[in-house]
Design a protein around this motif. Structure first.
Motif, PDB file in Angstrom:
ATOM      1  N   ASP A   4      -8.977   0.777   1.113  1.00 53.11           N
ATOM      2  CA  ASP A   4      -8.582   1.302   2.332  1.00 53.11           C
ATOM      3  C   ASP A   4      -7.513   1.995   2.232  1.00 53.11           C
ATOM      4  O   ASP A   4      -6.770   2.084   0.983  1.00 53.11           O
ATOM      5  N   ARG A   5      -7.010   2.664   3.249  1.00 55.44           N
ATOM      6  CA  ARG A   5      -5.697   3.346   3.195  1.00 55.44           C
ATOM      7  C   ARG A   5      -4.336   2.867   2.621  1.00 55.44           C
ATOM      8  O   ARG A   5      -3.457   3.344   1.941  1.00 55.44           O
ATOM      9  N   ARG A   6      -4.351   1.410   2.985  1.00 55.69           N
ATOM     10  CA  ARG A   6      -3.364   0.645   2.497  1.00 55.69           C
ATOM     11  C   ARG A   6      -3.236   0.661   1.066  1.00 55.69           C
ATOM     12  O   ARG A   6      -2.360   0.675   0.337  1.00 55.69           O
ATOM     13  N   SER A   7      -4.624   0.494   0.609  1.00 54.21           N
ATOM     14  CA  SER A   7      -4.598   0.318  -1.173  1.00 54.21           C
ATOM     15  C   SER A   7      -4.153   1.761  -1.477  1.00 54.21           C
ATOM     16  O   SER A   7      -3.633   1.618  -2.646  1.00 54.21           O
ATOM     17  N   ALA A   8      -4.562   2.789  -0.917  1.00 52.99           N
ATOM     18  CA  ALA A   8      -4.152   4.168  -1.428  1.00 52.99           C
ATOM     19  C   ALA A   8      -2.911   4.244  -1.299  1.00 52.99           C
ATOM     20  O   ALA A   8      -1.977   4.788  -2.208  1.00 52.99           O
ATOM     21  N   GLU A 120      -4.686  11.566  -2.693  1.00 53.79           N
ATOM     22  CA  GLU A 120      -5.359  10.350  -1.926  1.00 53.79           C
ATOM     23  C   GLU A 120      -6.327   9.504  -2.723  1.00 53.79           C
ATOM     24  O   GLU A 120      -6.399   8.264  -2.706  1.00 53.79           O
ATOM     25  N   LEU A 121      -7.339  10.134  -3.160  1.00 55.01           N
ATOM     26  CA  LEU A 121      -8.170   9.483  -4.145  1.00 55.01           C
ATOM     27  C   LEU A 121      -7.763   8.688  -5.278  1.00 55.01           C
ATOM     28  O   LEU A 121      -8.271   7.737  -5.752  1.00 55.01           O
ATOM     29  N   ALA A 122      -6.798   9.613  -6.037  1.00 54.60           N
ATOM     30  CA  ALA A 122      -6.180   8.936  -7.348  1.00 54.60           C
ATOM     31  C   ALA A 122      -5.395   7.787  -6.849  1.00 54.60           C
ATOM     32  O   ALA A 122      -5.496   6.577  -7.743  1.00 54.60           O
ATOM     33  N   ALA A 123      -4.678   7.729  -5.862  1.00 58.70           N
ATOM     34  CA  ALA A 123      -3.985   6.685  -5.327  1.00 58.70           C
ATOM     35  C   ALA A 123      -4.846   5.562  -5.114  1.00 58.70           C
ATOM     36  O   ALA A 123      -4.747   4.236  -5.343  1.00 58.70           O
ATOM     37  N   LEU A 124      -6.150   5.588  -4.401  1.00 53.70           N
ATOM     38  CA  LEU A 124      -7.100   4.728  -3.963  1.00 53.70           C
ATOM     39  C   LEU A 124      -7.608   3.985  -5.174  1.00 53.70           C
ATOM     40  O   LEU A 124      -7.779   2.672  -5.487  1.00 53.70           O
ATOM     41  N   PHE A 125      -8.128   4.895  -6.294  1.00 58.91           N
ATOM     42  CA  PHE A 125      -8.726   4.185  -7.562  1.00 58.91           C
ATOM     43  C   PHE A 125      -7.521   3.613  -8.348  1.00 58.91           C
ATOM     44  O   PHE A 125      -7.883   2.627  -9.117  1.00 58.91           O
ATOM     45  N   ALA A 126      -6.360   4.105  -8.390  1.00 56.68           N
ATOM     46  CA  ALA A 126      -5.431   3.657  -9.309  1.00 56.68           C
ATOM     47  C   ALA A 126      -5.294   2.059  -8.651  1.00 56.68           C
ATOM     48  O   ALA A 126      -4.877   1.045  -9.443  1.00 56.68           O
ATOM     49  N   ALA A 127      -5.430   1.813  -7.505  1.00 57.77           N
ATOM     50  CA  ALA A 127      -5.228   0.527  -6.902  1.00 57.77           C
ATOM     51  C   ALA A 127      -6.160  -0.465  -7.340  1.00 57.77           C
ATOM     52  O   ALA A 127      -6.073  -1.628  -7.116  1.00 57.77           O
ATOM     53  N   ALA A 128      -7.441   0.403  -7.849  1.00 54.01           N
ATOM     54  CA  ALA A 128      -8.514  -0.703  -8.418  1.00 54.01           C
ATOM     55  C   ALA A 128      -8.286  -0.897  -9.955  1.00 54.01           C
ATOM     56  O   ALA A 128      -9.122  -1.227 -10.639  1.00 54.01           O
ATOM     57  N   GLY A 129      -7.057  -0.386 -10.618  1.00 54.26           N
ATOM     58  CA  GLY A 129      -6.730  -0.502 -11.788  1.00 54.26           C
ATOM     59  C   GLY A 129      -7.400   0.697 -12.822  1.00 54.26           C
ATOM     60  O   GLY A 129      -6.992   0.657 -13.826  1.00 54.26           O
TER      61      GLY A 129
END
Length: 335
Positions: A4-8, A120-129
């Motif tokens: 979600d946006r918080r994860s991003a 935004e997408l890079a931050a989102l997927f970085a939050a998934a490791g």
């Protein structure tokens, strides 16, 4: 894992903080024009693609320019053109899982849209490791000698350079993937089709490595350069106003798929009124004809350029989770 946006935001804060802590070079990933402020901390760690500068420069000097298109102070929507120093902006996860994604934002080959289809997408997927790299690629209409292949040269070089420097980022060089959006989706599709085609002379040891993505994810991609499904703006910026049939064929990824193309994940909205969904269907059919594994998600609503923020509240908002679930089955990461 549901993103979600918080994860991003958490991912972006982590990326910026880790870069600062590691003493990474402080080249601004998207230089400003003095009339906007960044809504979130910006990645400060970048990797220049070409050690002696970009190859075969245009006759006229380029000035890198940024246009802030957002009217919301909490959200950036920057378009960048005049890129003469192609580079990767790095997003390091707090706990890297060994996987990496190179992201190519869209922009119709007129410019590179770095926020909604990049950061935004890079931050989102970085939050998934996943360690992410956003590519600032050169634009084919700006006078580069390589012409329509100039952006593919940057994408190939970026993939090889990430693999060459994999130990610095705690990633497995075998698990470097590609994702792109709209015209950046065309670049992603072109890379999965022509990763092995020489487009530049080797400059160092990194160029001995493969540019083949482990998996590829063209999202609402431009694919065909031929009518009736070509996106007119991308076609003209890449090939000029009157391209030959041979030029159209050479730069339509669906017509150049090799048998060893990587497994591919495709997303498109049926109501896309900018890049028809038939582009994704052409790519899917070409991959299936070559017996390349492909997963395709077509959403009723979403329009074009939805990324994450414009898909909120719609079924299309779930595409990042669908991608992660599929990527796990392909071995991009575990857990």
């Amino acid at each position: 894992m549901t993103l979600d946006r918080r994860s991003a935001m958490a991912g972006l804060l982590t990326a910026a903080g880790m870069a600062a802590a590691s003493g990474a070079r402080a080249q601004t990933a998207a230089p400003g024009s003095g009339n906007f402020a960044a809504a979130l901390p910006q990645p400060t760690e970048t990797i220049d693609l070409w050690p002696k500068g970009a190859l075969r420069m245009p006759a006229s000097s380029l000035i890198e320019t940024v246009q802030e298109r957002s009217t919301d102070p909490q959200v950036n929507d920057r378009a960048v053109w005049g890129i003469s120093h192609p580079r990767l902006a790095v997003f390091r996860p707090l706990r890297p899982n060994g996987a990496a994604i190179m992201i190519t934002p869209g922009g119709g080959y007129k410019w590179v849209v770095v926020d909604k289809e990049g950061y935004e997408l890079a931050a989102l997927f970085a939050a998934a490791g996943i360690t992410c790299f956003v590519l600032f690629y050169r634009l084919p209409h700006e006078g580069w000698a390589a012409g329509p292949d100039v952006c593919l040269s940057d994408a190939q070089r970026a993939m090889r350079l990430i693999r060459h420097r994999a130990a610095e980022f705690a990633i497995d060089p075998a698990r470097v993937s590609a994702m792109g959006f709209s015209a950046g989706g065309h670049l992603c599709a072109d890379l999965l089709a022509r990763f092995d085609q020489p487009t530049y002379a080797a400059v160092d040891r990194a160029d001995r490595l493969s540019a083949r993505p482990f998996i590829a994810a063209p999202i609402y991609p431009v694919v065909s350069m031929s009518q009736p499904f070509a996106h007119p703006g991308s076609r003209e910026k890449m090939l000029g106003p009157n391209p030959t049939a041979e030029a159209e064929r050479a730069h339509s990824p669906d017509r150049n798929i090799p048998a060893n193309a990587p497994p591919t994940f495709i997303v498109h909205a049926e109501d896309d009124d900018v890049v028809p969904a038939e582009n994704s269907l052409l790519l899917r059919a070409a991959l299936r004809a070559r017996k390349v594994p492909v997963e395709t998600h077509l959403f009723t609503h979403g329009g074009h350029g939805f990324g994450v923020r414009r898909a909120m509240g719609k079924p299309a908002a779930h595409w990042p989770d669908l991608f992660l679930a599929w990527a796990r089955t392909q071995g991009l990461f575990q857990g």
